[in-house]
Every structure is written in C-alpha cells, then in structure tokens.
Design a protein around this motif. Sequence first.
Motif, short mmCIF file in Angstrom:
data_model
loop_
_atom_site.label_atom_id
_atom_site.label_comp_id
_atom_site.label_asym_id
_atom_site.label_seq_id
_atom_site.Cartn_x
_atom_site.Cartn_y
_atom_site.Cartn_z
N ASP A 157 0.86 -1.18 0.00
CA ASP A 157 0.00 0.00 0.00
C ASP A 157 0.90 1.24 0.00
OD1 ASP A 157 0.93 0.27 2.61
OD2 ASP A 157 -0.92 -0.46 3.52
N PHE A 158 0.36 2.39 0.38
CA PHE A 158 1.15 3.62 0.31
C PHE A 158 1.48 4.21 1.68
CE2 PHE A 158 -0.94 3.21 -3.76
CZ PHE A 158 0.10 3.47 -4.64
N ARG A 159 0.50 4.18 2.60
CA ARG A 159 0.69 4.85 3.89
C ARG A 159 0.82 3.90 5.08
NH1 ARG A 159 -2.83 7.61 0.89
NH2 ARG A 159 -2.29 9.76 0.36
N GLY A 160 0.74 2.60 4.83
CA GLY A 160 0.86 1.62 5.91
C GLY A 160 2.29 1.54 6.44
N LYS A 161 2.49 0.69 7.43
CA LYS A 161 3.82 0.55 8.04
C LYS A 161 4.87 0.16 7.02
CE LYS A 161 4.13 -1.71 11.89
NZ LYS A 161 3.92 -2.77 12.92
N GLN A 162 4.49 -0.67 6.05
CA GLN A 162 5.41 -1.09 4.99
C GLN A 162 5.02 -0.48 3.64
OE1 GLN A 162 8.17 -2.89 5.77
NE2 GLN A 162 7.45 -2.67 7.87
N GLY A 163 4.32 0.66 3.69
CA GLY A 163 3.84 1.30 2.48
C GLY A 163 4.93 1.99 1.68
N VAL A 164 4.64 2.20 0.39
CA VAL A 164 5.60 2.82 -0.52
C VAL A 164 6.06 4.17 -0.01
CG1 VAL A 164 5.92 3.75 -2.85
CG2 VAL A 164 4.70 1.58 -2.53
N TRP A 165 5.10 5.04 0.34
CA TRP A 165 5.46 6.40 0.75
C TRP A 165 6.00 6.44 2.17
CZ3 TRP A 165 0.22 8.42 -1.44
CH2 TRP A 165 0.32 8.48 -2.84
N THR A 166 5.54 5.55 3.03
CA THR A 166 6.05 5.49 4.40
C THR A 166 7.53 5.13 4.39
OG1 THR A 166 3.88 4.78 5.21
CG2 THR A 166 5.76 4.43 6.67
N LEU A 167 7.88 4.09 3.64
CA LEU A 167 9.28 3.65 3.57
C LEU A 167 10.13 4.64 2.78
CD1 LEU A 167 8.89 -0.21 3.10
CD2 LEU A 167 9.36 1.06 5.19
N GLN A 168 9.52 5.25 1.78
CA GLN A 168 10.25 6.24 0.98
C GLN A 168 10.73 7.38 1.87
OE1 GLN A 168 8.23 9.03 -1.97
NE2 GLN A 168 9.02 7.46 -3.36
N ALA A 169 9.90 7.80 2.82
CA ALA A 169 10.26 8.87 3.74
C ALA A 169 11.42 8.47 4.66
CB ALA A 169 9.05 9.27 4.58
N GLU A 170 11.62 7.15 4.79
CA GLU A 170 12.70 6.63 5.63
C GLU A 170 13.92 6.26 4.79
OE1 GLU A 170 11.05 3.31 7.69
OE2 GLU A 170 9.44 4.49 8.63
N GLY A 171 13.85 6.57 3.49
CA GLY A 171 14.96 6.23 2.60
C GLY A 171 15.01 4.77 2.22
N LYS A 172 13.86 4.09 2.31
CA LYS A 172 13.79 2.66 2.01
C LYS A 172 12.84 2.42 0.84
CE LYS A 172 14.35 1.60 6.94
NZ LYS A 172 13.70 0.99 8.13
N HIS A 173 12.84 1.17 0.36
CA HIS A 173 11.96 0.79 -0.74
C HIS A 173 10.99 -0.29 -0.28
CE1 HIS A 173 14.06 3.12 -3.83
NE2 HIS A 173 15.20 2.69 -3.30
#
Length: 291
Positions: free
Chosen positions: A67-83
Amino acid sequence: MTSVYESLLSDYPDKGVIGKPEIRDTEAQIIDKLKTLTDHFRNAKTTGKPIFVLIGAGVSTGSKLPDFRGKQGVWTLQAEGKHAEGVDFQVARPGVSHKSILALHKAGYIKTIITQNVDGLDRKVGIPVEDLVEVHGNLFLEVCQSCFREYVRDEIVMSVGLNPTGRNCEGNSKTGRPCRGKLRDATLDWDTEISETHLDKIKKAWKQTSHLLCVGTSLEIIPMGSLPLDAKTRGIKTTTINYQETAHEKMVETAIHADVKLVLYSLCNALGVEVDLGDDLPDDVPVPLKI
C-alpha cells in the motif's frame, strides 16, 4: 517492479498523512462491528439499494502489492529512505479480498465499485466494467481518443496523464468502422482531472445506494477521500475497514480496524455468499469469524 507507478508520476510532495500507527480491534470488537455491517448488507438486498463500495490499496496487499501509507507502504518507507517490497504488477493476481467483493457483487449486495487502485486487479477478477469506476485509471489500459475503444494490455502502459502512447486504434469495436484514432494511457497523474464519465457514474450510484463501504483506504486523497462527507450530507451512513485511522474516523458509523480479507470473507460467510476462490490465490484463506 512495485515502484513503476511511483516512477511514472510527477513529483508531488503533498501525499497526505503517512505512517499512522495501526489499530487492531479485538475479535469481539470485529464481530460486533461486523454484525452492524451485515445488517446494512441485508437491508440493501431487501430494499433494492445496493452497497456503494470504495476500494483502496489495502485491498491489493493480499496480492503482494504494497500500500502507500501503511507501516510497509511505498510512501512510508520512501520517507525513511527505504523501498517497499512486493511482486511485479504484471504477475500480481487477485486475492481473497478481490474475490469476496466479486462474490458480493454477483449476489446483488453491492453494485457500483470505485477503485483507487491502478493495478487492474479489479477488472482481472471479473468485476463488470459497467459497474467499475477505475477513478485513478489502470496501468494496463489504453483508450482511443476518437471512438473510446479500450485495449487491455498484458504489459504496463509506460505513461500516465492521459497522454498519447504512440499507437493507433484498430477501429470502433461496436460499429466495425475504421478509426485509426490515437491511443492514450488511462492513468491519472497528480494534476489530471477525473473524467466526467466517472463522476456521472458516482452521481448515479448515490441515488441507488443505502450505505457506503470504504475498504483498505485511509481517505487522505481527495476527492474520493471525501465520500464519507458526501454520504453524510445525503443521510447515508459509512463503514470503513482499515488498520489505520482514516481521515474521517470520527464521523463514520463504524470503523473496523482489522485485516480486510478477514472482514470481507467473514461477511460473505455470514450472508451465506459462496466465494469462488479458485486454485491460484496469492494469499491464504482466513478462517471466517462466526457472527
């Protein structure tokens, strides 16, 4: 290639609230809330006013798409520098949630289904196109700009924003007349307006429905995120199913914080609706809760 969609979009920093903590209802809470939702579904069948459904990325997580905003979401991880991790869009298959929604549609409990997802899985599972509003588009779809014939591709159309793809139409599928119109992609970019055709379908659905069900969406992106507000002005109650608190948590009738597929599959079981699961599921079948 779970990042393909993200890479095609224009840069847009205002993606709403991401990374909210997850809420987990107890089994007793889920059952209690499911009883209320089941009553709405039975009432919809009795009155002939089917449930209006909004689908978000949480429906496709069972298909191994993040998903995008979940704990493992695209945008959540993106904000942490992750994929975020997940399968390629092109090999993703409809999961238990998709098949439960299809079963409820076939049984006449729901009719119009708005999907915010661009993964094409709602079409792939068999939801009729006439009842499906792919409001943000479909990465596998091309549309003729002249006769509006649609072409569902096996591979992702590497374009967004309703732009020409460089291919031509093969002719009007209804009249058989030659067309040669230019094909365009069918997926919105951030600043692309929702089509009038989709908006007309949504207006019509409001006149036919008795309840709004929002599944697997945080309701952060407008205008679809505002549907519970629209429902309230029409005197229609809303149920949400999402682990995280939604943008309209305080004003919906019922907010279910649980696994989407567990709730939908349990709902089907409670209504006596058989779900055709097939033999190619990407996720495990949950044990339905007894209501």
